[in-house]
Design a protein around this motif. Structure first.
Motif, PDB file in Angstrom:
ATOM      1  N   GLU A 282       0.051   6.401  -1.004  1.00 34.90           N
ATOM      2  CA  GLU A 282      -0.333   6.104   0.388  1.00 34.90           C
ATOM      3  C   GLU A 282      -1.464   7.039   0.822  1.00 34.90           C
ATOM      4  O   GLU A 282      -1.930   7.870   0.044  1.00 34.90           O
TER       5      GLU A 282
ATOM      6  N   THR B 135       0.327 -12.922   1.035  1.00 31.90           N
ATOM      7  CA  THR B 135      -0.553 -12.310   0.037  1.00 31.90           C
ATOM      8  C   THR B 135       0.275 -11.570  -1.017  1.00 31.90           C
ATOM      9  O   THR B 135       0.043 -11.708  -2.225  1.00 31.90           O
TER      10      THR B 135
ATOM     11  N   ALA C 175      -5.745  -5.663  -3.650  1.00 31.29           N
ATOM     12  CA  ALA C 175      -6.787  -5.371  -2.651  1.00 31.29           C
ATOM     13  C   ALA C 175      -8.061  -6.103  -3.061  1.00 31.29           C
ATOM     14  O   ALA C 175      -8.167  -6.606  -4.182  1.00 31.29           O
ATOM     15  N   ASN C 176      -9.015  -6.142  -2.174  1.00 31.70           N
ATOM     16  CA  ASN C 176     -10.328  -6.689  -2.519  1.00 31.70           C
ATOM     17  C   ASN C 176     -11.199  -5.582  -3.089  1.00 31.70           C
ATOM     18  O   ASN C 176     -11.333  -4.516  -2.473  1.00 31.70           O
TER      19      ASN C 176
ATOM     20  N   ASP D   4      -6.640  -8.948   8.203  1.00 34.95           N
ATOM     21  CA  ASP D   4      -7.010  -8.156   7.022  1.00 34.95           C
ATOM     22  C   ASP D   4      -6.536  -6.734   7.331  1.00 34.95           C
ATOM     23  O   ASP D   4      -5.737  -6.526   8.250  1.00 34.95           O
ATOM     24  N   MET D   5      -7.062  -5.763   6.612  1.00 35.70           N
ATOM     25  CA  MET D   5      -6.637  -4.389   6.822  1.00 35.70           C
ATOM     26  C   MET D   5      -6.755  -3.991   8.292  1.00 35.70           C
ATOM     27  O   MET D   5      -7.794  -4.209   8.911  1.00 35.70           O
ATOM     28  N   GLY D   6      -5.702  -3.440   8.827  1.00 32.99           N
ATOM     29  CA  GLY D   6      -5.742  -2.930  10.200  1.00 32.99           C
ATOM     30  C   GLY D   6      -5.499  -3.979  11.267  1.00 32.99           C
ATOM     31  O   GLY D   6      -5.456  -3.659  12.457  1.00 32.99           O
TER      32      GLY D   6
ATOM     33  N   ARG E 229     -11.249  -7.215   9.673  1.00 27.23           N
ATOM     34  CA  ARG E 229     -10.736  -5.900   9.300  1.00 27.23           C
ATOM     35  C   ARG E 229     -11.012  -4.888  10.396  1.00 27.23           C
ATOM     36  O   ARG E 229     -12.117  -4.870  10.953  1.00 27.23           O
TER      37      ARG E 229
ATOM     38  N   ALA F  88      -3.468  -1.946  -3.830  1.00 25.99           N
ATOM     39  CA  ALA F  88      -3.328  -2.861  -2.690  1.00 25.99           C
ATOM     40  C   ALA F  88      -3.766  -2.180  -1.402  1.00 25.99           C
ATOM     41  O   ALA F  88      -3.194  -2.419  -0.337  1.00 25.99           O
ATOM     42  N   ALA F  89      -4.791  -1.307  -1.518  1.00 26.92           N
ATOM     43  CA  ALA F  89      -5.235  -0.623  -0.299  1.00 26.92           C
ATOM     44  C   ALA F  89      -6.737  -0.832  -0.080  1.00 26.92           C
ATOM     45  O   ALA F  89      -7.138  -1.727   0.662  1.00 26.92           O
TER      46      ALA F  89
ATOM     47  N   GLY G 170       1.105  -1.288   2.624  1.00 23.24           N
ATOM     48  CA  GLY G 170       0.871  -2.030   3.865  1.00 23.24           C
ATOM     49  C   GLY G 170       1.369  -3.450   3.692  1.00 23.24           C
ATOM     50  O   GLY G 170       2.265  -3.714   2.883  1.00 23.24           O
ATOM     51  N   ASN G 171       0.771  -4.372   4.394  1.00 23.82           N
ATOM     52  CA  ASN G 171       1.237  -5.758   4.337  1.00 23.82           C
ATOM     53  C   ASN G 171       1.316  -6.267   2.892  1.00 23.82           C
ATOM     54  O   ASN G 171       2.367  -6.696   2.421  1.00 23.82           O
ATOM     55  N   VAL G 172       0.209  -6.181   2.174  1.00 19.72           N
ATOM     56  CA  VAL G 172       0.140  -6.777   0.841  1.00 19.72           C
ATOM     57  C   VAL G 172       0.994  -5.997  -0.166  1.00 19.72           C
ATOM     58  O   VAL G 172       1.839  -6.568  -0.868  1.00 19.72           O
TER      59      VAL G 172
HETATM   60  P1  NAD Z   1      -2.748  -2.911   5.665  1.00 20.13           P
HETATM   61  O1  NAD Z   1      -3.558  -2.234   6.690  1.00 20.13           O
HETATM   62  O2  NAD Z   1      -1.517  -3.651   6.074  1.00 20.13           O
HETATM   63  O3  NAD Z   1      -2.270  -1.873   4.530  1.00 20.13           O
HETATM   64  C1  NAD Z   1      -3.121  -0.989   3.874  1.00 20.13           C
HETATM   65  C2  NAD Z   1      -2.263   0.180   3.395  1.00 20.13           C
HETATM   66  O4  NAD Z   1      -3.060   1.063   2.613  1.00 20.13           O
HETATM   67  C3  NAD Z   1      -1.667   1.001   4.542  1.00 20.13           C
HETATM   68  O5  NAD Z   1      -0.310   1.223   4.318  1.00 20.13           O
HETATM   69  C4  NAD Z   1      -2.487   2.279   4.496  1.00 20.13           C
HETATM   70  O6  NAD Z   1      -1.779   3.401   4.978  1.00 20.13           O
HETATM   71  C5  NAD Z   1      -2.772   2.384   3.013  1.00 20.13           C
HETATM   72  N1  NAD Z   1      -3.914   3.266   2.728  1.00 20.13           N
HETATM   73  C6  NAD Z   1      -4.988   3.545   3.500  1.00 20.13           C
HETATM   74  N2  NAD Z   1      -5.791   4.422   2.883  1.00 20.13           N
HETATM   75  C7  NAD Z   1      -5.218   4.697   1.706  1.00 20.13           C
HETATM   76  C8  NAD Z   1      -5.567   5.556   0.628  1.00 20.13           C
HETATM   77  N3  NAD Z   1      -6.661   6.294   0.649  1.00 20.13           N
HETATM   78  N4  NAD Z   1      -4.733   5.584  -0.444  1.00 20.13           N
HETATM   79  C9  NAD Z   1      -3.611   4.842  -0.474  1.00 20.13           C
HETATM   80  N5  NAD Z   1      -3.232   4.022   0.521  1.00 20.13           N
HETATM   81  C10 NAD Z   1      -4.023   3.962   1.598  1.00 20.13           C
HETATM   82  O7  NAD Z   1      -3.754  -3.851   4.873  1.00 20.13           O
HETATM   83  P2  NAD Z   1      -3.436  -5.135   4.003  1.00 20.13           P
HETATM   84  O8  NAD Z   1      -3.546  -6.319   4.878  1.00 20.13           O
HETATM   85  O9  NAD Z   1      -2.203  -4.899   3.208  1.00 20.13           O
HETATM   86  O10 NAD Z   1      -4.713  -5.159   3.044  1.00 20.13           O
HETATM   87  C11 NAD Z   1      -4.804  -4.365   1.863  1.00 20.13           C
HETATM   88  C12 NAD Z   1      -5.872  -4.952   0.949  1.00 20.13           C
HETATM   89  O11 NAD Z   1      -5.526  -6.308   0.661  1.00 20.13           O
HETATM   90  C13 NAD Z   1      -7.285  -4.992   1.524  1.00 20.13           C
HETATM   91  O12 NAD Z   1      -8.206  -4.812   0.472  1.00 20.13           O
HETATM   92  C14 NAD Z   1      -7.405  -6.406   2.051  1.00 20.13           C
HETATM   93  O13 NAD Z   1      -8.752  -6.851   2.112  1.00 20.13           O
HETATM   94  C15 NAD Z   1      -6.627  -7.152   0.993  1.00 20.13           C
HETATM   95  N6  NAD Z   1      -6.133  -8.464   1.437  1.00 20.13           N
HETATM   96  C16 NAD Z   1      -5.290  -8.595   2.493  1.00 20.13           C
HETATM   97  C17 NAD Z   1      -4.840  -9.863   2.859  1.00 20.13           C
HETATM   98  C18 NAD Z   1      -3.839 -10.074   3.971  1.00 20.13           C
HETATM   99  O14 NAD Z   1      -3.363 -11.216   4.120  1.00 20.13           O
HETATM  100  N7  NAD Z   1      -3.474  -9.074   4.751  1.00 20.13           N
HETATM  101  C19 NAD Z   1      -5.277 -10.992   2.153  1.00 20.13           C
HETATM  102  C20 NAD Z   1      -6.140 -10.823   1.072  1.00 20.13           C
HETATM  103  C21 NAD Z   1      -6.543  -9.550   0.733  1.00 20.13           C
END
Ligand code: NAD
Length: 476
Positions: free
Chosen positions: A256, A195, A331-332, A149-151, A75, A308-309, A233-235
């Motif tokens: 967001e 995811t 999200a986790n 993961d995130m970022g 992350r 999912a954030a 975001g991605n998820v």
């Molecule tokens: P990402 O960085 O692609 O997306 C996160 C999104 O959340 C972004 O669009 C961001 O602008 C938004 N965000 C940030 N702060 C926020 C807030 N205060 N309020 C609302 N939105 C906000 O990350 P991701 O990969 O989509 O991961 C999101 C969650 O899913 C995390 O908890 C991550 O651990 C979990 N996760 C991700 C994966 C994966 O494959 N990417 C797998 C399992 C779990």
């Protein structure tokens, strides 16, 4: 996100773990062995950027090595800290066990705001971080395999894979050192969406059981259900896109980082995503009501809420006002232990993170297997499958001629049936199967015992049992 008077993320995971083990009969000491995080490595390294040396802090935590390699994302966020990385590593252990991905649990993080850096700077930072981890075998195809993961995303994973390959020039399995890579760097079709796709499959499976829907006070199909998503975001994006485009759900809210959007008749997920990419946030998006304090939308009426954030967004300060009867934790750790209790008492059904977002690690598992076998899925059997299907079509066409106007094949049947499965179809099939089986294993436990109130406890029970069996098989 940390909330005053609430346990930390790590403590929250431990509390939920403790609730589950209290209902189990583990041999003395094993409970503690499973709970603790085996090791956390902290690294501080310097990178020369913009004419000066900047120091970064990163972590790689290994929660459990009952199976190796250990697995878990990396992350990039300014809020990354040891407590968070350890909590996420623990969740990875339970998640992998639940979906039967043969890995232990790990997680990594770098304290950085990636938006403040140019791509070439991020590459320097990522390569240096990867170097620090790889030289300690904290990136290694047989010991520790990170993922996005995130970022972070495909780009960072490609840099990490290349850095590892440069340091291990004779390792024929070098590409398996990290998953979530782009296709041209050894990735697998369907990993980016995995995811979010898993969240969709999880909800589809939940909606197959009348008894489960009844517990949440819901009925019918996903079609027409109102959904609010936090984090596009991605998820969040993929989950919202598939649920609206393929299942007929209505995305009424998107939250967001800069606020929220609400439209009772539904938001166009792709249009909102494009707006975010072009404008840096949701503010100013037409065709919706903008809510400055986006988190308030978590309290809005809807059928399904998808955080999912970030972690800890549903906590003691807002849990009693959350109205959604069903929450799926994409999200986790989005729900703190305290909030979990409040919601449970209200009758809210929570599909827990360790299951709900396991689609990512599941397809990462497929990617790792693909890298080790050095061949794309479907390459050997696709045309053979098509040739065998052609035999059936030939016979049906013969029948068609024989029966004349009385019967004929529907036109799409022939093209659909003739096409052998490509990698993407196989990945989706494997993911769907995994999500269904894991859900069934949880719900069986959930319904079997009166003292198991919720799916989270059931999920912990299933996975802790599997981890315990692995440790016992090792003679511990
Ligand atoms: P990402 O960085 O692609 O997306 C996160 C999104 O959340 C972004 O669009 C961001 O602008 C938004 N965000 C940030 N702060 C926020 C807030 N205060 N309020 C609302 N939105 C906000 O990350 P991701 O990969 O989509 O991961 C999101 C969650 O899913 C995390 O908890 C991550 O651990 C979990 N996760 C991700 C994966 C994966 O494959 N990417 C797998 C399992 C779990």
């Amino acid at each position: 996100m940390s909330v005053p008077n609430e346990p930390t993320f790590r403590q929250s995971v431990d509390l939920m773990f403790n609730r589950a083990v209290a209902l189990m009969d583990l041999p003395p000491g094993l409970e503690q062995k499973i709970r603790v995080c085996n090791a956390t490595y902290t690294v501080r390294f310097g990178v020369r950027l913009r004419g000066q040396i900047q120091t970064f802090t990163g972590y790689r935590s290994v929660h459990s090595e009952h199976m190796e390699p250990v697995k878990g994302g990396i992350r990039y966020a300014i809020s990354v800290n040891q407590d968070e990385v350890e909590a996420l590593a623990a969740l990875m252990t339970y998640k992998c066990a639940l979906v039967e991905a043969p890995f232990g649990g790990s997680k990594g993080g770098l304290c950085i705001n990636p938006r403040e850096y140019e791509p070439h700077e991020l590459e320097l930072i990522t390569r240096r971080f990867a170097y620090e981890l790889a030289k300690r075998d904290l990136i290694n195809p047989s010991q520790n395999v990170p993922a996005p993961d995130m970022g972070t995303g495909e780009r960072e994973m490609a840099w990490i894979a290349d850095q590892y390959a440069r340091m291990n020039t004779t390792d024929i399995n070098a590409r398996a050192c990290v998953t979530g890579k782009p296709l041209n760097a050894g990735g697998i079709s369907g990993r980016v969406e995995a995811t979010g796709r898993g969240v969709q499959y999880a909800l589809q499976e939940f909606f197959r059981y009348e008894e489960d829907k009844k517990k949440a006070g819901l009925e019918g199909k996903l079609d027409g259900k109102r959904i609010i998503v936090q984090g596009l975001g991605n998820v969040g994006y993929h989950a919202a896109k598939f649920l609206s485009e393929e299942d007929g759900a209505i995305i009424t809210g998107v939250i967001e980082h800069d606020g929220g959007l609400f439209n009772e008749s539904g938001l166009d997920v792709d249009a909102v995503r494009t707006w975010i990419v072009n404008h840096g946030g949701v503010k100013g998006y037409p065709n919706a009501t903008f809510v400055t304090e986006g988190a308030k939308l978590l309290e809005q009426e809807c059928d399904v809420l998808i955080p999912a954030a970030l972690e800890g967004v549903i906590n003691l300060t807002n849990a009693d006002r959350v109205k959604a009867p069903l929450i799926i934790e994409a999200a986790n750790g989005p729900i703190t232990a305290g909030a979990d209790e409040i919601l449970r008492k209200k009758g809210c059904v929570i599909i827990p993170d360790m299951y709900a977002n396991a689609g990512g690690v599941t397809v990462s598992y497929f990617e790792w297997v693909k890298n080790l076998s050095h061949i794309r899925f479907g390459r050997m059997q696709r045309r053979q499958e098509e040739a065998r299907h052609q035999l059936v079509i030939d016979e049906l066409e013969r029948l068609d001629r024989y029966l004349g106007d009385a019967w004929s094949m529907t036109p799409e049947f022939k093209t659909k049936y003739l096409r052998g499965a490509d990698e993407l179809e196989l990945v989706r099939s494997g993911l769907d199967d995994t999500m269904r089986i894991a859900y069934q294993s949880m719900r069986e436990v959930w319904h079997a015992r009166d003292d198991i109130e919720d799916l989270r406890t059931a999920a912990y029970l299933v996975s802790i049992n599997k981890v315990a069996a692995s440790y016992q098989a090792k003679g511990l």
